[in-house]
Design an enzyme around this catalytic site. Structure first.
Site, PDB file in Angstrom:
ATOM      1  N   GLY A 103       0.790  -1.233   0.000  1.00  0.00           N
ATOM      2  CA  GLY A 103       0.000   0.000   0.000  1.00  0.00           C
ATOM      3  C   GLY A 103       0.822   1.283   0.000  1.00  0.00           C
ATOM      4  O   GLY A 103       1.806   1.429  -0.738  1.00  0.00           O
ATOM      5  N   ILE A 104       0.401   2.206   0.843  1.00  0.00           N
ATOM      6  CA  ILE A 104       0.994   3.556   0.888  1.00  0.00           C
ATOM      7  C   ILE A 104       2.464   3.482   1.314  1.00  0.00           C
ATOM      8  O   ILE A 104       3.326   4.192   0.777  1.00  0.00           O
ATOM      9  CB  ILE A 104       0.179   4.433   1.865  1.00  0.00           C
ATOM     10  CG1 ILE A 104      -1.229   4.686   1.295  1.00  0.00           C
ATOM     11  CG2 ILE A 104       0.906   5.743   2.168  1.00  0.00           C
ATOM     12  CD1 ILE A 104      -2.232   5.248   2.312  1.00  0.00           C
ATOM     13  N   TYR A 131     -10.854   3.125  15.586  1.00  0.00           N
ATOM     14  CA  TYR A 131      -9.911   3.577  14.547  1.00  0.00           C
ATOM     15  C   TYR A 131      -9.827   5.109  14.523  1.00  0.00           C
ATOM     16  O   TYR A 131      -8.729   5.679  14.534  1.00  0.00           O
ATOM     17  CB  TYR A 131     -10.363   3.044  13.188  1.00  0.00           C
ATOM     18  CG  TYR A 131      -9.471   3.452  12.032  1.00  0.00           C
ATOM     19  CD1 TYR A 131      -8.180   2.953  11.926  1.00  0.00           C
ATOM     20  CD2 TYR A 131      -9.921   4.345  11.056  1.00  0.00           C
ATOM     21  CE1 TYR A 131      -7.356   3.327  10.870  1.00  0.00           C
ATOM     22  CE2 TYR A 131      -9.110   4.714  10.001  1.00  0.00           C
ATOM     23  CZ  TYR A 131      -7.822   4.204   9.907  1.00  0.00           C
ATOM     24  OH  TYR A 131      -7.006   4.582   8.860  1.00  0.00           O
TER      25      TYR A 131
END
Ligand code: NAD
Length: 246
Positions: free
Chosen positions: A17-18, A149
């Protein structure tokens, strides 16, 4: 000549991912990048792909693993110029079903992991270093099922403010990058087969009307890591297609 020639970087959660995309970009611009992640095979594969990288398997929420990472950075002998505290997990659970175990895992990785990643880097950080933490639009929002979260990402944002005050005297900048819906395995982990439908659903309501790419977040992290952002301290840069801005 790359803008990060001779620099050393750490990217947590650098196998996907990032984090992977950012590690790739920092290395392409000259940095030697240490990447961490829990899955050794994927991490090794990522390091081989990146090239100028060292894979250090480990969990950011385990102090001994983070110590081992920085022992290897120390051995390299050039200090540390860029820290991208990116590793993070999500858990979509409504309040009445949120268990202590799930709440702990979100806070252990997203909050305590960020704390370990930055505190344990301090002895190695060169003057003028750049620290980038990973927030989220969820840190400001209130979507159902995202309380643990969102709270963890609000905590990360608060860290960046205080750590900016504490470290600014050494010319060390601490900033946050806050992605919106970005197309990575993160969504598959959270939603399984429904991931494409879920990300499109969120993205369609944004000004950009599409999900972002990991490359678009990596570009902003690269800006925060570089001297082009030399007067940016304690900021939260949203890379969210406008999701949290309207
Ligand atoms: P991803 O799931 O694609 O990648 C996460 C990476 O973190 C992986 O390399 C994984 O191995 C690693 N990781 C997870 N737990 C770890 C731990 N305990 N120790 C070490 N490494 C660990 O996720 P992504 O989308 O690339 O997300 C990266 C960051 O961006 C996260 O902090 C996430 O909260 C944040 N974010 C993502 C989005 C999005 O839409 N993708 C939106 C807002 C914020």
């Amino acid at each position: 000549m790359g803008q990060f020639d001779g620099k050393t970087a750490v990217v947590t959660g650098g196998s996907a991912g990032i984090g992977l995309e950012t590690a790739r970009r920092l290395a392409a611009e000259g940095a030697h990048v240490f990447i961490t992640g829990r899955r050794e095979t994927e991490l090794d594969k990522a390091a081989a792909e990146i090239g100028n990288a060292t894979a250090v398997p480990g969990d950011v929420s385990v102090a001994a693993d983070v110590d081992r990472l920085y022992a290897l950075v120390h051995e390299r002998g050039q200090g540390l110029d860029i820290v991208f505290a990116n590793a993070g997990i999500n858990a979509i659970v409504p309040l009445e079903e949120l268990t202590e175990e799930v709440h702990d895992s979100v806070f252990d990785i997203n909050v305590k992991g960020t704390f370990f990643t930055v505190q344990k880097a301090l002895p190695l950080l060169n003057d003028g270093a750049s620290v980038i933490l990973t927030g989220s639009t969820a840190g400001d929002g209130g979507s159902a099922g995202m309380s643990a979260y969102g709270a963890s990402k609000a905590a990360v944002r608060a860290y960046a403010r205080a750590w900016s005050s504490e470290l600014g005297g050494r010319g060390i900048r601490v900033n946050v990058v806050s992605p919106g819906p970005v197309d990575t395995p993160f969504w598959v982990t959270a939603f399984g087969d429904r991931a494409p439908e879920m990300i499109e659903g969120v993205a369609s309501g944004t000004p950009a009307q599409r999900p972002g790419s990991p490359e678009e977040v990596a570009a902003v992290v690269t800006f925060l890591a570089s001297s082009q952002s030399s007067f940016v301290y304690g900021a939260n840069l949203y890379v969210d297609g406008g999701l949290g801005q309207i």
